[in-house]
Design a protein around this motif. Structure first.
Motif, PDB file in Angstrom:
ATOM      1  N   VAL A 159       0.774  -1.136  -0.260  1.00  0.00           N
ATOM      2  CA  VAL A 159       0.251   0.479  -0.091  1.00  0.00           C
ATOM      3  C   VAL A 159       0.925   1.191   0.252  1.00  0.00           C
ATOM      4  O   VAL A 159       0.167   2.471  -0.021  1.00  0.00           O
ATOM      5  CB  VAL A 159      -0.962   0.159   0.780  1.00  0.00           C
ATOM      6  CG1 VAL A 159      -1.653  -1.027   1.068  1.00  0.00           C
ATOM      7  CG2 VAL A 159      -0.471  -0.313   2.505  1.00  0.00           C
ATOM      8  N   TYR A 160       2.167   0.950  -0.342  1.00  0.00           N
ATOM      9  CA  TYR A 160       2.926   2.520  -0.302  1.00  0.00           C
ATOM     10  C   TYR A 160       3.059   3.146   1.015  1.00  0.00           C
ATOM     11  O   TYR A 160       2.906   3.945   1.282  1.00  0.00           O
ATOM     12  CB  TYR A 160       2.292   3.119  -0.931  1.00  0.00           C
ATOM     13  CG  TYR A 160       3.657   3.826  -2.039  1.00  0.00           C
ATOM     14  CD1 TYR A 160       5.000   3.798  -2.825  1.00  0.00           C
ATOM     15  CD2 TYR A 160       3.239   5.337  -2.035  1.00  0.00           C
ATOM     16  CE1 TYR A 160       5.510   4.321  -3.081  1.00  0.00           C
ATOM     17  CE2 TYR A 160       4.061   6.542  -2.464  1.00  0.00           C
ATOM     18  CZ  TYR A 160       5.738   6.048  -2.864  1.00  0.00           C
ATOM     19  OH  TYR A 160       6.760   6.974  -3.917  1.00  0.00           O
ATOM     20  N   ARG A 169       7.402   3.845  -7.141  1.00  0.00           N
ATOM     21  CA  ARG A 169       5.699   3.558  -7.351  1.00  0.00           C
ATOM     22  C   ARG A 169       6.128   4.344  -9.146  1.00  0.00           C
ATOM     23  O   ARG A 169       6.846   5.380  -9.491  1.00  0.00           O
ATOM     24  CB  ARG A 169       4.548   4.159  -6.373  1.00  0.00           C
ATOM     25  CG  ARG A 169       3.556   3.817  -7.043  1.00  0.00           C
ATOM     26  CD  ARG A 169       2.872   4.868  -5.459  1.00  0.00           C
ATOM     27  NE  ARG A 169       3.005   6.127  -5.648  1.00  0.00           N
ATOM     28  CZ  ARG A 169       1.847   7.023  -5.033  1.00  0.00           C
ATOM     29  NH1 ARG A 169       0.830   6.306  -4.622  1.00  0.00           N
ATOM     30  NH2 ARG A 169       2.752   8.336  -4.757  1.00  0.00           N
ATOM     31  N   LYS A 205       0.950   8.086 -10.850  1.00  0.00           N
ATOM     32  CA  LYS A 205      -0.477   7.778  -9.464  1.00  0.00           C
ATOM     33  C   LYS A 205      -0.508   6.557  -9.645  1.00  0.00           C
ATOM     34  O   LYS A 205      -1.501   6.260 -10.510  1.00  0.00           O
ATOM     35  CB  LYS A 205      -1.154   9.173 -10.122  1.00  0.00           C
ATOM     36  CG  LYS A 205      -2.431   9.933  -8.902  1.00  0.00           C
ATOM     37  CD  LYS A 205      -3.115  10.505  -9.996  1.00  0.00           C
ATOM     38  CE  LYS A 205      -3.801  11.814  -8.353  1.00  0.00           C
ATOM     39  NZ  LYS A 205      -2.497  11.954  -7.647  1.00  0.00           N
ATOM     40  N   TRP A 206      -1.306   6.535  -8.490  1.00  0.00           N
ATOM     41  CA  TRP A 206      -2.213   4.996  -8.382  1.00  0.00           C
ATOM     42  C   TRP A 206      -1.042   3.721  -9.355  1.00  0.00           C
ATOM     43  O   TRP A 206      -1.688   3.013  -9.402  1.00  0.00           O
ATOM     44  CB  TRP A 206      -3.435   4.842  -9.386  1.00  0.00           C
ATOM     45  CG  TRP A 206      -4.480   6.173  -9.316  1.00  0.00           C
ATOM     46  CD1 TRP A 206      -4.447   6.936 -10.598  1.00  0.00           C
ATOM     47  CD2 TRP A 206      -5.063   7.225  -8.190  1.00  0.00           C
ATOM     48  NE1 TRP A 206      -5.536   8.024 -10.187  1.00  0.00           N
ATOM     49  CE2 TRP A 206      -6.158   8.467  -8.959  1.00  0.00           C
ATOM     50  CE3 TRP A 206      -4.876   6.375  -7.103  1.00  0.00           C
ATOM     51  CZ2 TRP A 206      -6.351   8.724  -7.776  1.00  0.00           C
ATOM     52  CZ3 TRP A 206      -5.942   7.934  -5.686  1.00  0.00           C
ATOM     53  CH2 TRP A 206      -6.287   8.749  -6.601  1.00  0.00           C
ATOM     54  N   GLY A 207       0.034   4.229  -9.687  1.00  0.00           N
ATOM     55  CA  GLY A 207       0.778   2.592  -9.714  1.00  0.00           C
ATOM     56  C   GLY A 207       0.815   1.672  -8.876  1.00  0.00           C
ATOM     57  O   GLY A 207       1.429   2.129  -7.547  1.00  0.00           O
ATOM     58  N   LEU A 208       0.981   0.605  -9.188  1.00  0.00           N
ATOM     59  CA  LEU A 208       1.651  -0.563  -8.379  1.00  0.00           C
ATOM     60  C   LEU A 208       2.854  -0.462  -7.543  1.00  0.00           C
ATOM     61  O   LEU A 208       4.400  -0.190  -8.518  1.00  0.00           O
ATOM     62  CB  LEU A 208       1.626  -1.830  -9.268  1.00  0.00           C
ATOM     63  CG  LEU A 208       0.468  -2.727  -9.175  1.00  0.00           C
ATOM     64  CD1 LEU A 208       0.870  -3.808  -9.156  1.00  0.00           C
ATOM     65  CD2 LEU A 208       0.490  -2.605  -7.251  1.00  0.00           C
ATOM     66  N   PRO A 209       3.377   0.074  -6.994  1.00  0.00           N
ATOM     67  CA  PRO A 209       4.697  -0.463  -5.828  1.00  0.00           C
ATOM     68  C   PRO A 209       5.164  -1.074  -6.002  1.00  0.00           C
ATOM     69  O   PRO A 209       5.162  -2.444  -6.860  1.00  0.00           O
ATOM     70  CB  PRO A 209       4.790  -0.518  -4.940  1.00  0.00           C
ATOM     71  CG  PRO A 209       3.056   0.013  -4.081  1.00  0.00           C
ATOM     72  CD  PRO A 209       2.157  -0.759  -5.079  1.00  0.00           C
TER      73      PRO A 209
END
Ligand code: SF4
Ligand code: SF4
Ligand code: SF4
Lengths: 603, 133
Positions: B10-11, B38, B41-45
């Protein structure tokens, strides 16, 4: 500075002259005010001259962190931004999470104090010790998401960004500042930033922050706080349903403001409830340093387009759904998402639209006044165009962009009755008629109707902080005063407001301060510091002519019952004398010199 | 060796915070032995962690590159660093393909994942069970 947790440095930026300087904090000041909200009150009280115009070189814009930012204290990634508000004329400090605050500390700064107005659009870049004001003409006109994306490309590195959108540029009185999808809202700090011609702040920091503890023992002591939160059963609720989980229970007890606070029950609540949002879920996201991760990325379709955004909060549902009578969830999400992008407060935007709807239905506004829109309660189709008009200050939007108080003053013809605000700040989505403590809190907080300055719902309804009769007047002045005071510490460390519901007691907030700074404070100090800050904020407002006469709610709440069959109304004046007495204020709500002296405030 | 399940991350960066604190006595994520990034924006870590260069035939790059023989693979399956031999030339920092080696100016040490000597703090602190050893 003997205390840890601080970088002991505030950047000062004079945008008129293009000058960058640095100033340090002093020990006595952080002992008294801790950080965040407390420091904002002190610094802005000293910096802003009495009677300063919000849009003038006499105002200031302060980005400030707390000592916990960037440390192992949980939920401490929050930063605050304060200024004299163009919406209320009072001191206003807003908060947002994300990832900016720790990085600002790692770069070496506790905060940034802006003054003046740049001759052309600029942004500030902080790259550890290198600080520069750069031209931002190419960013002007972009929304907050676009600005962030463009800056991240341009700067080619892991920069965290705070920016304004079109609403801040245009001077919407409740414009916000966004960092990712986290917005510093409510008091129009984004509009002050826009007036300054400051489009964004970009920060990269690679240094570190020391704490008041070290070694294994330090790690374990911090983990205890994390563990308290992780083990708390309410954590799952923040994750699974978010604050929108409040909608159905609050609606059921007739506490959900509906149709501009005319009613307190929204019959179509289930259509905009958290259950309806669940299928849109993609995954969770967290702010830095937080074990809760309540951020929920969602995907939905509206008008044929697919939008990815963050799950909305209860307040956005209150503003756009129940107060505007709209039961089309996708349109509510769309309005909220647009507000994030334009950079403006969802509560004030929604309540301003609801105000216009009530004016429309009562013939004060006509179709012609509303650019041809059928501004009726329940008409979800008007949300998007109205949000756009407000952000761009076009047509009817120009009127509403000044907030309901100013709009009603201009419109006249009895529209004042429909302007739901305290001290100029639009009211949030907990109806005061259903929670008398909240009523008193909303009436008395320094920045106007802000439910987060004493979230009495936890004590009056959720039962997590005592068990108070919602409709009782007795006991509420004390409850509100204590909660307003203890909340100051949360806003000053700065931790997330949700921790109140996650098992973090006043003792544990004191411990968090100690872990971060190496101070040795206890619960009593928490209340004293809180009282000090509340009094200083009050003194700021009194200097601006906003005193006890402004401690009240719109008439509607004392005269018209909502949807409650028992017909409860609330009269705040029944609680004010006791509240003032507890605070050591005179009958006009002015702090007495004795109380100020006791609290060690030299205004 | 640690493994990382990016779908669940969840970063929150708690792993890098606690890791850097243990090594340097301050929270300084830029030198942590685990670093979370990451993509947009909203990208997977994604994580930068030492994988012992398991996909490279020649084995650990940092060990081979160290001119002072200050690095080696320990019995515990981590890269061990010898404070005495190390001259802080930072060659290891430069060669690591995963950017999993760092030099902390303040504590004057090379930082490499040592699995916390057996009880990884990042695993304990991660609220999402993203990391496993
Ligand atoms: S630290 Fe980097 S170079 Fe050394 S073994 Fe691990 S991944 Fe390879
Ligand atoms: S196991 Fe320990 S040293 Fe390795 S990344 Fe995790 S916290 Fe850092
Ligand atoms: S602690 Fe876990 S969830 Fe948080 S960033 Fe690290 S791996 Fe991801």
């Amino acid at each position: 500075m003997k205390y840890k947790g601080y970088k002991d440095q505030i950047l000062t930026v004079d945008l008129s002259r293009g000058e960058i300087g640095r100033r340090s904090l002093d020990e006595a000041m952080v002992e008294k005010y801790i950080g965040g909200r407390g420091l904002a009150a002190r610094i802005l009280y000293d910096e802003i001259k009495a009677g300063a115009e919000p849009y003038s070189p006499d105002n200031r814009l302060l980005f400030i962190t707390g000592p916990a930012a960037g440390t192992l204290v949980p939920t401490s990634a929050r930063f605050a931004v304060g200024a004299k508000s163009p919406l209320t004329g009072t001191l206003s400090v807003g908060y947002a999470g994300g990832h900016l605050a720790p990085v600002l500390k790692y770069a070496g700064y506790d905060g940034i104090l802006f003054k003046g107005k740049s001759p052309k659009p600029v942004y500030l870049v902080i790259d550890d010790g290198r600080v520069e004001i750069r031209e931002a003409g190419h960013l002007w006109g972009k929304d907050t998401f676009e600005t962030e994306e463009a800056l991240k490309k341009e700067l080619k590195g892991d920069f965290e960004i705070a920016s304004i959108g079109q609403a801040g540029e245009k001077g919407v009185s409740y414009a916000s500042i966004a960092s990712e999808q986290h917005l510093v809202g409510r008091g129009g700090e984004g509009a002050v930033m826009g007036w300054m011609n400051l489009k964004a702040v970009a920060v990269r920091g690679t240094g570190g922050v020391r704490m008041g503890v070290d070694g294994r023992a330090g790690i374990e002591a911090c983990f205890e706080l994390h563990d308290t939160i992780r083990k708390n059963p309410v954590k799952a609720a923040f994750r699974d349903v978010g604050t929108t989980g409040m909608l159905i229970p609050v609606n059921d007890i007739k506490g959900q403001p509906t149709r501009n606070f005319q009613q307190t029950y929204f019959p179509a609540a289930s259509e905009v409830s958290s259950d309806r949002m669940k299928p849109w879920f993609i995954r969770f996201e967290s702010c830095s340093g937080c074990p809760v991760a309540c951020g929920s990325v969602t995907r939905f379709r509206v008008e044929g387009a697919e939008i990815v955004t963050e799950r909305i909060e209860h307040q956005s549902v209150g503003a756009f759904a129940t107060n505007c009578g709209v039961s089309d969830l996708a349109r509510v999400f769309q309005a909220h998402d647009l507000c994030d992008r334009f950079g403006m407060d969802t509560i004030s935007t929604g309540v301003s639209i609801a105000f216009a709807m009530e004016c429309f239905e009562n013939g004060i506004l006509t179709r012609g006044d509303c650019d041809g829109l059928e501004l009726r309660f329940g008409n979800g189709e008007v949300l998007k165009p109205m949000v756009e008009k407000i952000a761009r200050k076009e047509g009817i939007g120009g009127l509403l962009a000044r907030g309901v108080r100013a709009a009603a003053r201009e419109l006249g013809r009895g529209s004042e009755r429909y302007a739901m605000h305290v001290k100029g700040l639009e009211m949030p989505g907990y109806d005061p008629r259903a929670f008398f403590g909240m009523a008193l809190n909303l009436a008395t907080t320094s920045r106007g109707a802000d439910h987060n300055k004493a979230f009495t719902i936890a004590a009056e309804f959720l039962g997590v902080l005592g068990d108070f009769d919602r409709f009782a007047y007795e006991g509420k002045p004390k409850l509100v005063k204590d909660m307003q005071d203890s909340t100051v510490i949360i806003d000053s460390i700065i931790m997330c407001m949700f921790t109140v519901d996650l098992g973090i007691s006043v003792d544990l907030y004191a411990r968090a301060v100690n872990l971060a700074t190496g101070m040795d404070i206890g619960a009593r100090d928490v209340y004293t510091i809180g009282e000090r800050v509340n009094n200083l904020e009050r003194m700021f407002n009194i200097r601006e002519g906003v005193g006890g006469t402004e401690d009240g709610l719109p008439d509607r709440f004392a005269r018209e019952p909502g949807s409650d069959p028992d017909g409860h109304t609330v009269d705040v004046s029944k609680m004010l004398p006791e509240y003032y007495a507890l605070r050591g204020w005179d009958e006009k709500g002015v702090p007495t010199p004795e109380r100020l002296r006791e609290l060690g405030i030299e205004p | 060796m640690l493994s990382f399940n990016r779908e669940k991350c969840v970063y929150c960066k708690l792993c890098e915070n606690v890791c850097s604190f243990r090594f340097t006595q301050q929270v300084r994520p830029s030198v942590a032995a685990i670093r979370i990034g990451r993509e947009g924006k909203w990208g997977l870590p994604s994580a930068r962690i030492c994988d012992l260069c398991k996909d490279l035939e020649e084995g650990p790059k940092c060990v081979a590159a160290c001119p002072e023989d200050a690095l080696g693979v320990s019995d515990g399956g981590v890269i061990a660093w010898d404070d005495e031999k190390c001259t802080r030339c930072e060659v290891c920092v430069d060669v690591c393909p995963n950017k999993a080696v760092a030099y902390d100016t303040d504590s004057d040490r090379i930082i490499l994942c040592d699995l916390c000597g057996g009880k990884p703090l990042c695993i304990e602190w991660c609220p999402e069970q993203v990391i496993s050893a």
